[in-house]
Scaffold this active site. Structure first.
Site, short mmCIF file in Angstrom:
data_model
loop_
_atom_site.label_atom_id
_atom_site.label_comp_id
_atom_site.label_asym_id
_atom_site.label_seq_id
_atom_site.Cartn_x
_atom_site.Cartn_y
_atom_site.Cartn_z
N THR A 125 0.81 -1.23 0.00
CA THR A 125 0.00 0.00 0.00
C THR A 125 0.84 1.27 0.00
OG1 THR A 125 -1.44 1.32 1.45
CG2 THR A 125 -0.16 -0.37 2.52
N GLU A 127 0.30 3.62 1.85
CA GLU A 127 0.45 4.04 3.26
C GLU A 127 1.86 3.76 3.77
OE1 GLU A 127 -1.37 5.22 6.15
OE2 GLU A 127 -2.48 6.22 4.57
N TYR A 148 -0.91 0.65 10.72
CA TYR A 148 -1.27 -0.08 9.50
C TYR A 148 -0.11 -0.04 8.49
CZ TYR A 148 -3.43 -0.87 4.92
OH TYR A 148 -3.70 -1.33 3.65
N LYS A 152 2.24 -3.15 7.10
CA LYS A 152 2.30 -3.46 5.66
C LYS A 152 3.74 -3.35 5.14
CE LYS A 152 -1.93 -4.36 4.13
NZ LYS A 152 -2.31 -5.47 3.25
P1 NAP Z 1 -11.38 -4.88 2.77
O1 NAP Z 1 -12.59 -4.62 1.94
O2 NAP Z 1 -11.31 -4.32 4.14
O3 NAP Z 1 -11.20 -6.48 2.84
C1 NAP Z 1 -10.32 -7.06 3.76
C2 NAP Z 1 -10.54 -8.57 3.74
O4 NAP Z 1 -9.66 -9.16 4.71
C3 NAP Z 1 -11.96 -9.01 4.11
O5 NAP Z 1 -12.33 -10.09 3.28
C4 NAP Z 1 -11.79 -9.48 5.55
O6 NAP Z 1 -12.73 -10.44 5.95
C5 NAP Z 1 -10.41 -10.11 5.46
N1 NAP Z 1 -9.79 -10.34 6.77
C6 NAP Z 1 -9.57 -9.45 7.75
N2 NAP Z 1 -8.98 -10.06 8.81
C7 NAP Z 1 -8.84 -11.37 8.48
C8 NAP Z 1 -8.30 -12.50 9.14
N3 NAP Z 1 -7.81 -12.45 10.38
N4 NAP Z 1 -8.31 -13.69 8.50
C9 NAP Z 1 -8.83 -13.80 7.25
N5 NAP Z 1 -9.37 -12.76 6.57
C10 NAP Z 1 -9.36 -11.55 7.18
O7 NAP Z 1 -10.06 -4.40 2.01
P2 NAP Z 1 -9.83 -4.09 0.45
O8 NAP Z 1 -10.09 -2.65 0.21
O9 NAP Z 1 -10.48 -5.11 -0.36
O10 NAP Z 1 -8.24 -4.26 0.36
C11 NAP Z 1 -7.66 -5.51 0.03
C12 NAP Z 1 -6.21 -5.51 0.47
O11 NAP Z 1 -5.50 -4.48 -0.19
C13 NAP Z 1 -5.99 -5.28 1.95
O12 NAP Z 1 -4.88 -6.05 2.34
C14 NAP Z 1 -5.66 -3.80 2.05
O13 NAP Z 1 -4.89 -3.56 3.20
C15 NAP Z 1 -4.89 -3.61 0.76
N6 NAP Z 1 -4.94 -2.29 0.15
C16 NAP Z 1 -6.14 -1.71 -0.09
C17 NAP Z 1 -6.17 -0.48 -0.71
C18 NAP Z 1 -7.48 0.21 -1.03
O14 NAP Z 1 -7.47 1.40 -1.31
N7 NAP Z 1 -8.60 -0.52 -1.06
C19 NAP Z 1 -4.98 0.15 -1.11
C20 NAP Z 1 -3.77 -0.51 -0.87
C21 NAP Z 1 -3.76 -1.73 -0.25
P3 NAP Z 1 -14.14 -10.03 6.63
O15 NAP Z 1 -15.09 -9.86 5.48
O16 NAP Z 1 -14.43 -11.21 7.49
O17 NAP Z 1 -13.91 -8.77 7.40
O1 F7E Z 2 -9.04 7.96 4.42
C1 F7E Z 2 -9.39 11.45 5.47
C2 F7E Z 2 -8.41 10.60 6.22
O2 F7E Z 2 -9.95 5.92 5.52
C3 F7E Z 2 -8.62 8.79 3.35
C4 F7E Z 2 -7.29 1.93 2.87
O3 F7E Z 2 -7.86 1.20 1.81
O4 F7E Z 2 -6.17 3.45 1.39
C5 F7E Z 2 -7.09 3.37 2.45
O5 F7E Z 2 -6.60 4.09 3.58
C6 F7E Z 2 -8.33 10.19 3.85
C7 F7E Z 2 -7.44 10.24 5.09
O6 F7E Z 2 -8.45 5.73 3.48
C8 F7E Z 2 -12.60 11.13 7.11
O7 F7E Z 2 -7.83 11.31 7.30
C9 F7E Z 2 -11.35 12.74 6.38
O8 F7E Z 2 -6.51 11.27 4.93
O9 F7E Z 2 -10.73 6.51 3.19
P1 F7E Z 2 -9.65 6.48 4.18
P2 F7E Z 2 -6.89 5.63 3.82
O10 F7E Z 2 -6.62 5.92 5.23
O11 F7E Z 2 -6.16 6.46 2.81
C10 F7E Z 2 -4.86 2.95 1.68
C11 F7E Z 2 -4.02 3.07 0.44
C12 F7E Z 2 -4.89 1.58 2.25
O12 F7E Z 2 -3.97 0.78 2.05
C13 F7E Z 2 -5.96 1.29 3.27
O13 F7E Z 2 -6.16 -0.11 3.42
O14 F7E Z 2 -9.57 10.76 4.23
N1 F7E Z 2 -10.69 11.58 6.12
N2 F7E Z 2 -12.51 12.50 7.00
C14 F7E Z 2 -11.45 10.55 6.55
N3 F7E Z 2 -11.26 9.23 6.51
C15 F7E Z 2 -12.25 8.42 7.01
N4 F7E Z 2 -12.10 7.08 6.96
N5 F7E Z 2 -13.38 8.97 7.58
C16 F7E Z 2 -13.62 10.31 7.66
O15 F7E Z 2 -14.63 10.75 8.16
#
Ligand code: NAP
Ligand code: F7E
Length: 336
Positions: A125, A127, A148, A152
């Site tokens: 990520t 992050e 987080y 990662k």
């Molecule tokens: P998500 O919707 O939160 O899905 C996370 C998945 O992980 C869910 O299926 C969850 O299961 C499962 N999980 C959590 N804890 C577990 C455990 N102990 N054992 C087995 N499964 C578990 O996340 P996503 O947005 O699809 O992201 C997928 C991956 O990409 C994650 O690793 C995230 O950190 C990474 N990532 C996401 C983004 C983004 O912007 N979306 C960007 C960069 C990296 P449940 O349904 O049971 O909760």
């Molecule tokens: O926040 C700001 C917050 O929680 C984005 C995950 O998929 O992407 C995701 O992480 C921004 C941040 O995503 C609220 O402070 C303002 O600056 O949607 P978010 P994230 O933290 O960027 C990365 C790449 C991952 O890997 C992660 O798994 O939005 N923000 N107001 C807020 N954020 C939230 N959640 N809620 C608010 O009310």
């Protein structure tokens, strides 16, 4: 037919990736953990819940990882499971480290011992970069700003280390934010589109938000999962940034989503007093709440995906306006 195993198949990316792989003739297996609520909503929404093979596999339970991987020996393994909510990682740092970091070591070691030919994808990520600024590529230093991001980064380093130590086909996809109508409701884009859709339907008060100035490189999850697969089709594993190259503030995303629902937001006040009101109706659309700010913020994340473009032929098809429009309309339609 090739077989794939997806951890986190019930999540946003897991559902889109499963659909992508099924369309390419894969037999798709997925790991899910036992929880008290049904978890197949996303797979059902994509119409594929009965086409994937589900296995009990909790990343906190090494034996369950070993059993599934030893039995399946899949051609490809996508490790998408994680505690993925950054803000929550300050509340549960130990759990976040165990799922997002230590379990990845368990998976890699299990593959090395029982299925070394399996091609592996690690969900890394942006992050991990922290507040570096600029257009970030694979050479940017890792300075995570959250539990987080730190967990990662550990998993990313392990993936690289196992590739270099054992010559296994392991890739780390450094994905910038990607969203969709299947996005979890606690992430800011979906929180905004869902909240505004409720207001458009005459229900619910303003969306309460934290830092409106934070800028993120938001893409569409359906585009980004293609890059995961493309990494595993190369002769060797590698590390790839996957991003759109466009950073948008939370405020501007909210404006785009509001516009898609027919609102004309006007900003009143500033800083912690900032609110947005619909010019036509006078209804309050969103306002800032101090409690939603993070202990440490990343001000701006923007990626340079030149390597993915060159080596994988990957380009994002969906821009930020189309993404906000897609998400806002989906939430609006769901409430109709
Ligand atoms: P998500 O919707 O939160 O899905 C996370 C998945 O992980 C869910 O299926 C969850 O299961 C499962 N999980 C959590 N804890 C577990 C455990 N102990 N054992 C087995 N499964 C578990 O996340 P996503 O947005 O699809 O992201 C997928 C991956 O990409 C994650 O690793 C995230 O950190 C990474 N990532 C996401 C983004 C983004 O912007 N979306 C960007 C960069 C990296 P449940 O349904 O049971 O909760
Ligand atoms: O926040 C700001 C917050 O929680 C984005 C995950 O998929 O992407 C995701 O992480 C921004 C941040 O995503 C609220 O402070 C303002 O600056 O949607 P978010 P994230 O933290 O960027 C990365 C790449 C991952 O890997 C992660 O798994 O939005 N923000 N107001 C807020 N954020 C939230 N959640 N809620 C608010 O009310």
């Amino acid at each position: 037919m090739p077989t794939a195993f997806i951890t986190g198949i019930t999540g946003q990316d897991g559902a889109y990736l499963a659909r992508f792989l099924l369309a390419r003739g894969y037999v798709v297996h997925g790991g899910m953990r036992r929880v008290s609520q049904p978890r197949l909503a996303r797979l059902e929404r994509l119409g594929i819940a009965d086409r994937v093979h589900l296995h009990e596999c909790d990343l906190l339970d090494l034996a369950s990882i070993q059993r599934v991987l030893r039995d399946l020996r899949p051609d490809e393994l996508y490790n998408l499971a994680a505690q993925s909510h950054v803000a929550t990682s300050w509340e549960v740092p130990s759990l976040t480290a165990r799922v997002n970091a230590l379990a990845v070591g368990d998976i890699l070691e299990t593959l090395r011992l029982f299925s070394p030919e399996t091609r592996f994808y690690q969900a890394s990520t942006s992050e991990m970069f922290g507040n570096a600024g600029g257009a970030l590529d694979e050479s940017a230093p890792l300075r995570p700003r959250s539990p987080y991001g730190a967990a990662k980064a550990h998993a990313h380093h392990l993936t690289v280390n196992y590739r270099e130590s054992w010559g296994m086909h392991l890739s780390s996809g450094i994905l910038f934010n990607h969203e969709s109508p299947l996005r979890g409701e606690e992430f800011v884009t979906r929180k905004i589109t869902r909240g505004l859709a409720r207001i458009a339907h005459g229900a619910g008060g303003p969306v309460l938000l934290g830092n409106l100035d934070a800028r993120r490189d938001w893409g569409f999850a359906g585009d980004h999962v293609a890059a995961m697969w493309q990494m595993l089709q190369r002769d060797r594993g590698g590390d790839y940034v996957v991003a759109t190259g466009v950073a948008t503030s939370v405020r501007d995303f909210a404006r785009l989503a509001a516009g898609a629902l027919g609102f004309t937001p006007e900003t009143l006040g500033e800083g912690l007093d900032e609110t947005a009101v619909d010019r036509k109706t006078g209804r309050c659309l969103w306002r800032v709440t101090p409690g939603l700010f993070r202990p440490a913020e990343i001000d701006r994340l923007c990626g340079d995906a030149a390597r993915a473009r060159r080596d994988l032929g990957w380009t994002p098809a969906t821009g930020i306006e189309a993404l906000a429009d897609m998400m806002a309309r989906a939430d609006h339609d769901a409430l109709a």
